[in-house]
Design a protein around this motif. Structure first.
Motif, PDB file in Angstrom:
ATOM      1  N   GLY A  58     -10.490 -26.439   2.662  1.00 31.23           N
ATOM      2  CA  GLY A  58      -9.838 -26.873   3.726  1.00 31.23           C
ATOM      3  C   GLY A  58      -9.430 -27.636   4.576  1.00 31.23           C
ATOM      4  N   TYR A 124      -5.854 -25.751  10.464  1.00 28.45           N
ATOM      5  CA  TYR A 124      -5.523 -25.930   9.554  1.00 28.45           C
ATOM      6  C   TYR A 124      -4.597 -27.584   9.178  1.00 28.45           C
ATOM      7  N   ASP A 220      -3.622 -19.770   3.876  1.00 26.96           N
ATOM      8  CA  ASP A 220      -3.544 -19.951   5.895  1.00 26.96           C
ATOM      9  C   ASP A 220      -2.257 -19.742   6.268  1.00 26.96           C
TER      10      ASP A 220
END
Length: 320
Positions: A58, A124, A220
């Motif tokens: 991530g 994100y 995402d």
């Protein structure tokens, strides 16, 4: 540039089936202080690249490159220890709605907490506008949301592609050739079609490569799209340097300025002094480690480092 694009394409094809993406990190917002998460150290396998590792954990490409200076991003090698920069200092901005931090290629979302809930932030990795197509700074909002959007390339983008021998139609329908992916949210920025959207080229997430839009990994944006409502505020900032506290420990996080940005004074000892003095003016008992601060500033790894004497300079979590 051509070589990098070629390597991106090859790496994406090789690693696509090898990556098990994780969804975005969610952190409770501390009542005091502003440092979240922990740095991880992972052991690379022979097939790993920074693209596959970044997506697995991530983080974006530029984040993991900055955190691992000297490592080969395309072939780090079996057994190599790779730092995953999964610790963050919250941006200096209101903790509401969406905050897009361009310098760190990262988006922060502050959902409104329900009664008796602890406030959280969800973060994100993102791609942002390249040098000639900057993502504009300022406060705006989400004005529209679309699933399976049609892409209408702006005339300027069509001219650029035509000049490169890659002409574009006036409209690109949903599907694998649509660079917006399956989800898009329009921003209320005048003078252009600026979006937060997915992508059909996830290998580019975390880079300064877009025409001004904010690009996210497909998994995402699918999650994020469902959480965010029309009229949610969006604040776009450029903060290469951030300060944050954990108790009495002061941390500094430094990112390289974006390509094409004007940072004449930013790479100076004067700027370090100004930031640190401002951060510690209400804490007269603190002693700044100026050598550590200068090192953190010059290396610009994006990793928060303690810059008070007598505090730990890193906290690492081994991850198998």
């Amino acid at each position: 540039m051509l070589l990098r694009n070629f390597l991106l394409s090859i790496s994406a094809l090789v690693s696509w089936q090898l990556v098990s993406p994780v969804l975005a990190a969610t952190y409770p917002i501390p009542a005091t202080g502003s440092v979240l998460g922990q740095i991880q150290v992972v052991t690379a396998k022979y097939e790993d690249t920074f693209l596959s590792l970044g997506r697995r954990y991530g983080v974006g490409y530029e984040e993991i490159v900055a955190a691992n200076p000297g490592a080969d991003p395309w072939l780090p090698g079996e057994g190599t220890q790779i730092v995953i920069p999964s610790r963050y200092i919250l941006p200096d901005a209101p903790r509401e709605g969406i905050v897009v931090s361009l310098a760190e290629h990262r988006l922060y979302y502050f959902p409104a907490p329900r009664a008796n809930e602890v406030p959280v932030v969800i973060t994100y990795p993102i791609s942002v506008g390249k040098m000639d197509w900057k993502t504009p700074l300022g406060l705006t909002r989400i004005t529209d949301k679309r699933t399976r959007p049609i892409w209408y390339p702006p005339e300027s983008v069509r001219k650029e592609h035509a000049a490169d021998g890659r002409p574009l139609p006036k409209a690109v329908p949903p599907g694998p050739d649509n660079p917006l992916g399956n989800y898009a949210m329009r921003l209320g920025i005048p003078g252009g079609a600026y979006l937060i959207h997915g992508t059909n080229r996830p290998e580019g997430v975390g880079m300064q490569v877009t025409h001004g839009c904010i690009r996210m990994y497909p998994e995402d944006i699918e999650q994020f799209f469902k959480m965010v409502n029309v009229n949610t505020s969006v604040r776009i900032i450029h903060q290469p340097y951030k300060m944050g506290w954990i108790g009495d420990e002061l941390y500094m996080e430094v990112h390289a300025p974006l390509e094409g940005s004007s940072e004449q004074d930013a790479r100076s000892l004067t700027q370090i002094t100004r930031l640190l003095v401002t951060a510690t003016q209400d804490r007269p008992g603190g002693v700044i480690d100026w050598a550590k601060a200068e090192e953190t500033f010059s290396r610009a790894t994006g990793i928060p480092e303690a810059v008070m004497l007598g505090t730990p300079t890193s906290q690492l979590v081994d991850t198998p």
